[in-house]
Design a protein around this motif. Structure first.
Motif, PDB file in Angstrom:
ATOM      1  N   ILE A   1       0.836  -1.203   0.000  1.00  0.00           N
ATOM      2  CA  ILE A   1       0.000   0.000   0.000  1.00  0.00           C
ATOM      3  C   ILE A   1       0.870   1.252   0.000  1.00  0.00           C
ATOM      4  CG2 ILE A   1      -1.724   1.316   1.304  1.00  0.00           C
ATOM      5  CD1 ILE A   1      -2.840  -1.416   2.235  1.00  0.00           C
ATOM      6  N   VAL A   2       1.940   1.229   0.779  1.00  0.00           N
ATOM      7  CA  VAL A   2       2.867   2.363   0.806  1.00  0.00           C
ATOM      8  C   VAL A   2       3.483   2.572  -0.582  1.00  0.00           C
ATOM      9  CG1 VAL A   2       5.080   3.175   1.745  1.00  0.00           C
ATOM     10  CG2 VAL A   2       3.348   2.212   3.274  1.00  0.00           C
ATOM     11  N   SER A   3       3.829   1.496  -1.270  1.00  0.00           N
ATOM     12  CA  SER A   3       4.406   1.600  -2.618  1.00  0.00           C
ATOM     13  C   SER A   3       3.410   2.221  -3.596  1.00  0.00           C
ATOM     14  CB  SER A   3       4.829   0.224  -3.134  1.00  0.00           C
ATOM     15  OG  SER A   3       5.862  -0.299  -2.354  1.00  0.00           O
ATOM     16  N   ILE A   4       2.160   1.798  -3.512  1.00  0.00           N
ATOM     17  CA  ILE A   4       1.130   2.363  -4.385  1.00  0.00           C
ATOM     18  C   ILE A   4       0.983   3.854  -4.119  1.00  0.00           C
ATOM     19  CG2 ILE A   4      -1.368   2.402  -4.829  1.00  0.00           C
ATOM     20  CD1 ILE A   4      -1.282  -0.694  -4.380  1.00  0.00           C
ATOM     21  N   LEU A   5       0.898   4.222  -2.850  1.00  0.00           N
ATOM     22  CA  LEU A   5       0.748   5.633  -2.502  1.00  0.00           C
ATOM     23  C   LEU A   5       1.969   6.448  -2.908  1.00  0.00           C
ATOM     24  CD1 LEU A   5      -1.002   5.311   0.954  1.00  0.00           C
ATOM     25  CD2 LEU A   5      -2.000   6.194  -1.160  1.00  0.00           C
ATOM     26  N   ALA A   6       3.151   5.874  -2.770  1.00  0.00           N
ATOM     27  CA  ALA A   6       4.379   6.578  -3.161  1.00  0.00           C
ATOM     28  C   ALA A   6       4.393   6.842  -4.666  1.00  0.00           C
ATOM     29  CB  ALA A   6       5.603   5.782  -2.743  1.00  0.00           C
ATOM     30  N   MET A   7       4.015   5.841  -5.453  1.00  0.00           N
ATOM     31  CA  MET A   7       3.977   6.031  -6.909  1.00  0.00           C
ATOM     32  C   MET A   7       2.937   7.077  -7.294  1.00  0.00           C
ATOM     33  SD  MET A   7       4.435   2.211  -8.505  1.00  0.00           S
ATOM     34  CE  MET A   7       4.526   2.772 -10.209  1.00  0.00           C
ATOM     35  N   ALA A   8       1.753   7.007  -6.671  1.00  0.00           N
ATOM     36  CA  ALA A   8       0.702   7.975  -6.973  1.00  0.00           C
ATOM     37  C   ALA A   8       1.120   9.381  -6.563  1.00  0.00           C
ATOM     38  CB  ALA A   8      -0.599   7.573  -6.279  1.00  0.00           C
ATOM     39  N   THR A   9       1.791   9.500  -5.427  1.00  0.00           N
ATOM     40  CA  THR A   9       2.269  10.798  -4.964  1.00  0.00           C
ATOM     41  C   THR A   9       3.349  11.331  -5.892  1.00  0.00           C
ATOM     42  OG1 THR A   9       1.758  10.264  -2.666  1.00  0.00           O
ATOM     43  CG2 THR A   9       3.346  12.038  -3.033  1.00  0.00           C
ATOM     44  N   GLU A  10       4.245  10.469  -6.322  1.00  0.00           N
ATOM     45  CA  GLU A  10       5.310  10.876  -7.248  1.00  0.00           C
ATOM     46  C   GLU A  10       4.716  11.430  -8.538  1.00  0.00           C
ATOM     47  OE1 GLU A  10       8.302   8.473 -10.101  1.00  0.00           O
ATOM     48  OE2 GLU A  10       8.386   7.905  -7.990  1.00  0.00           O
ATOM     49  N   MET A  11       3.665  10.808  -9.015  1.00  0.00           N
ATOM     50  CA  MET A  11       3.060  11.229 -10.277  1.00  0.00           C
ATOM     51  C   MET A  11       2.222  12.492 -10.116  1.00  0.00           C
ATOM     52  SD  MET A  11       2.124   7.383 -11.510  1.00  0.00           S
ATOM     53  CE  MET A  11       1.097   7.849 -12.879  1.00  0.00           C
ATOM     54  N   ASP A  12       1.593  12.652  -8.963  1.00  0.00           N
ATOM     55  CA  ASP A  12       0.689  13.777  -8.739  1.00  0.00           C
ATOM     56  C   ASP A  12       1.341  14.905  -7.957  1.00  0.00           C
ATOM     57  OD1 ASP A  12      -1.710  14.882  -6.690  1.00  0.00           O
ATOM     58  OD2 ASP A  12      -2.234  14.753  -8.816  1.00  0.00           O
TER      59      ASP A  12
ATOM     60  N   GLU B   1       2.598   1.959 -13.151  1.00  0.00           N
ATOM     61  CA  GLU B   1       3.837   1.907 -13.927  1.00  0.00           C
ATOM     62  C   GLU B   1       3.559   2.197 -15.400  1.00  0.00           C
ATOM     63  OE1 GLU B   1       7.819   1.753 -14.675  1.00  0.00           O
ATOM     64  OE2 GLU B   1       6.825   1.792 -12.727  1.00  0.00           O
ATOM     65  N   ALA B   2       2.476   1.660 -15.935  1.00  0.00           N
ATOM     66  CA  ALA B   2       2.121   1.920 -17.336  1.00  0.00           C
ATOM     67  C   ALA B   2       1.827   3.393 -17.547  1.00  0.00           C
ATOM     68  CB  ALA B   2       0.924   1.061 -17.730  1.00  0.00           C
ATOM     69  N   VAL B   3       1.097   4.008 -16.626  1.00  0.00           N
ATOM     70  CA  VAL B   3       0.795   5.441 -16.731  1.00  0.00           C
ATOM     71  C   VAL B   3       2.082   6.253 -16.643  1.00  0.00           C
ATOM     72  CG1 VAL B   3      -0.356   7.398 -15.608  1.00  0.00           C
ATOM     73  CG2 VAL B   3      -1.580   5.235 -15.905  1.00  0.00           C
ATOM     74  N   ARG B   4       2.953   5.876 -15.727  1.00  0.00           N
ATOM     75  CA  ARG B   4       4.228   6.580 -15.595  1.00  0.00           C
ATOM     76  C   ARG B   4       5.047   6.523 -16.866  1.00  0.00           C
ATOM     77  NH1 ARG B   4       8.003   5.547 -10.496  1.00  0.00           N
ATOM     78  NH2 ARG B   4       7.688   3.399 -11.122  1.00  0.00           N
ATOM     79  N   LEU B   5       4.928   5.404 -17.590  1.00  0.00           N
ATOM     80  CA  LEU B   5       5.673   5.225 -18.840  1.00  0.00           C
ATOM     81  C   LEU B   5       4.971   5.830 -20.044  1.00  0.00           C
ATOM     82  CD1 LEU B   5       6.982   1.606 -18.275  1.00  0.00           C
ATOM     83  CD2 LEU B   5       8.261   3.742 -18.075  1.00  0.00           C
ATOM     84  N   GLY B   6       3.805   6.442 -19.820  1.00  0.00           N
ATOM     85  CA  GLY B   6       3.148   7.159 -20.902  1.00  0.00           C
ATOM     86  C   GLY B   6       1.848   6.577 -21.399  1.00  0.00           C
ATOM     87  N   ALA B   7       1.369   5.502 -20.823  1.00  0.00           N
ATOM     88  CA  ALA B   7       0.089   4.949 -21.246  1.00  0.00           C
ATOM     89  C   ALA B   7      -1.019   5.896 -20.815  1.00  0.00           C
ATOM     90  CB  ALA B   7      -0.131   3.567 -20.615  1.00  0.00           C
TER      91      ALA B   7
END
Length: 100
Positions: free
Chosen positions: A41-52, A92-98
Motif C-alpha cells: 500500500i505504501v508503494s502504491i501511494l508513493a507512486m501515486a504521490t510521485e506522479m501527482d 507503472e504503465a501510466v508513468r511510462l506514458g500509457a
C-alpha cells in the motif's frame, strides 16, 4: 519503529480507521506480516504521490478514483481483492506514458 505506529500513520494518511486498513491489507490481529502487507500500500501511494505531487490527492485517488483499465474498480477495491499488483502495473504503465 512499531508496526502499530506504521499502521496508524498510514491509516491517518488514508483517512480511515486503522482497523479498516488492517482488514484491507489482510492483516489479522496479532499478525507478524504487518510490515509486508503495508509495504504494498505504501508503494502504491508513493507512486501515486510521485506522479501527482501531493500525498493527500494520492490518498483520495487510492480510495475514490475508478481505474478504467481495472474494470472501474478503485485501488482500494483492488488491494482489498488481493490484486495490488494490478494497481502497481497500472501506475507503472501510466508513468511510462500509457493513457490513464
Amino acid at each position: 519503529m512499531s508496526h502499530d505506529f506504521e499502521l496508524s500513520r498510514l491509516a491517518k494518511q488514508l483517512d480511515m480507521p486503522p482497523s479498516e486498513l488492517a482488514k484491507l491489507a489482510g492483516i489479522a490481529p496479532g499478525s507478524l506480516g504487518v510490515e509486508q502487507a503495508l509495504t504494498t500500500i505504501v508503494s502504491i501511494l508513493a507512486m501515486a504521490t510521485e506522479m501527482d505531487g501531493d500525498k493527500r490527492r494520492a490518498a483520495i485517488w487510492f480510495k475514490q478514483q475508478p481505474i478504467p483499465a481495472c474494470g472501474g474498480r478503485t485501488a482500494h477495491d483492488l488491494v482489498g481483492e488481493g490484486k495490488a499488483s494490478a494497481v502497481l502495473a497500472y501506475l507503472e504503465a501510466v508513468r511510462l506514458g500509457a493513457y490513464a
